[in-house]
Design a protein around this motif. Sequence first.
Motif, mmCIF file in Angstrom:
data_model
loop_
_atom_site.group_PDB
_atom_site.id
_atom_site.type_symbol
_atom_site.label_atom_id
_atom_site.label_comp_id
_atom_site.label_asym_id
_atom_site.label_seq_id
_atom_site.Cartn_x
_atom_site.Cartn_y
_atom_site.Cartn_z
ATOM 1 N N VAL A 22 0.840 -1.186 0.000
ATOM 2 C CA VAL A 22 0.000 0.000 0.000
ATOM 3 C C VAL A 22 0.881 1.244 0.000
ATOM 4 C CG1 VAL A 22 -0.150 0.238 2.529
ATOM 5 C CG2 VAL A 22 -2.028 1.073 1.095
ATOM 6 N N GLU A 23 0.403 2.292 -0.676
ATOM 7 C CA GLU A 23 1.057 3.589 -0.589
ATOM 8 C C GLU A 23 0.387 4.371 0.532
ATOM 9 O OE1 GLU A 23 1.823 7.623 -3.251
ATOM 10 O OE2 GLU A 23 1.002 5.810 -4.186
ATOM 11 N N PHE A 24 1.190 4.857 1.490
ATOM 12 C CA PHE A 24 0.654 5.574 2.639
ATOM 13 C C PHE A 24 1.635 6.645 3.082
ATOM 14 C CE2 PHE A 24 0.345 5.904 7.366
ATOM 15 C CZ PHE A 24 -0.893 6.550 7.422
ATOM 16 N N ASP A 25 1.140 7.856 3.215
ATOM 17 C CA ASP A 25 1.935 8.975 3.716
ATOM 18 C C ASP A 25 3.226 9.153 2.910
ATOM 19 O OD1 ASP A 25 2.279 11.143 5.389
ATOM 20 O OD2 ASP A 25 3.309 9.999 6.948
ATOM 21 N N GLY A 26 3.123 8.983 1.578
ATOM 22 C CA GLY A 26 4.255 9.215 0.700
ATOM 23 C C GLY A 26 5.272 8.103 0.627
ATOM 24 N N ASN A 66 -9.706 7.489 6.574
ATOM 25 C CA ASN A 66 -9.673 8.673 7.442
ATOM 26 C C ASN A 66 -8.250 9.064 7.839
ATOM 27 O OD1 ASN A 66 -12.449 8.956 7.386
ATOM 28 N ND2 ASN A 66 -12.783 7.849 9.307
ATOM 29 N N GLY A 67 -7.336 8.924 6.879
ATOM 30 C CA GLY A 67 -5.965 9.334 7.113
ATOM 31 C C GLY A 67 -5.129 8.359 7.898
ATOM 32 N N ASN A 68 -5.688 7.197 8.226
ATOM 33 C CA ASN A 68 -4.968 6.173 8.997
ATOM 34 C C ASN A 68 -4.743 4.929 8.163
ATOM 35 O OD1 ASN A 68 -4.839 7.506 11.652
ATOM 36 N ND2 ASN A 68 -7.068 7.283 11.638
ATOM 37 N N LEU A 69 -3.711 4.179 8.528
ATOM 38 C CA LEU A 69 -3.416 2.906 7.878
ATOM 39 C C LEU A 69 -3.996 1.770 8.704
ATOM 40 C CD1 LEU A 69 -1.938 1.296 5.660
ATOM 41 C CD2 LEU A 69 0.091 1.303 7.144
ATOM 42 N N TYR A 70 -4.804 0.941 8.055
ATOM 43 C CA TYR A 70 -5.413 -0.224 8.697
ATOM 44 C C TYR A 70 -4.901 -1.498 8.022
ATOM 45 C CZ TYR A 70 -8.778 2.899 10.957
ATOM 46 O OH TYR A 70 -9.367 3.883 11.710
ATOM 47 N N ALA A 71 -4.923 -2.584 8.775
ATOM 48 C CA ALA A 71 -4.491 -3.871 8.227
ATOM 49 C C ALA A 71 -5.412 -4.976 8.715
ATOM 50 C CB ALA A 71 -3.059 -4.179 8.632
#
Length: 288
Positions: A22-26, A66-71
């Motif tokens: 996943v791409e997250f926060d750059g 909502n701006g958070n990473l979930y798994a």
Amino acid sequence: GGWSLLMDVSAIPGGGKISTLVEFDGALYAGTYSNGRLLRYDAGVWTSVASPYSSTTSIYDFAVFNGNLYAGVGSSYGRLMRWTGSAWTIDCYQYSGSYWWRRVVEYQSELYGTGFIRKPLFKRDGLYSVSVGSLGNEDMALVMFVYNDALYVATTYNGYLYKYDGSGEPVLLGYVDPGEHNWTIASEVMFEGKWHMGTRGGSVVKLMDDDTLVEVVEPFSYAWIWGSGVTAMVARNNELWGAIENHAGDISRIVRKEGTLWVEQSTDPPDGGRVSRLYNWDEWAAYL
């Protein structure tokens, strides 16, 4: 084409195999199978940023919500985890009896999931998940996506396709024609404005506007005999690429759609690797 080794994930403490990206926060993040680690890709190097959470052996899927990473994790206990930036915290427990939280998808401002061994489609409801409807007598669902304001779910073992519109229960639309051992739907990608799904028979079917499935790529010869089939797909430069694997796992090739056929673009990965994900990130890569 040949393979260029960017980073050997076995160099990460505890080893493991990449199961999801996943791409997250750059940055590009990976979850591992068999040891549940969270990795971050930094300038050609995988860095372990989180050790496995207690009783977590695998990270199966990611979602940014909502701006958070979930798994979604398993396999001793299926849970939905949220990354705080420095540690995992439990966001929601599995649906009753499901040891895997296999897929995680945002739909109508909530997170939905699928489990393992005849579990329903479920969604987050506080600290516990609740069923929104049956997915039949199927082992699990490997494919889930949102299209035209509805949530679609495709299953193994029989390749059933369900549609959920946010009310009532999921509706069975049909199944993949098993004529060439195509029954299991194993991967998905948006290509040319339509969702395409790869089967374990090595073919690709396209979801039409009337919710029917049309085969657009014929079964690949290495995959059709009880094959693991099209394990991953990616759309790149207006072309459809896939990863094909046979059931034994000793053949794993990168292929490209040409007309109605898959055409090989690579030999087997080095050291017996198996392609688990294809991803566009800077110079695109296949991850093993």
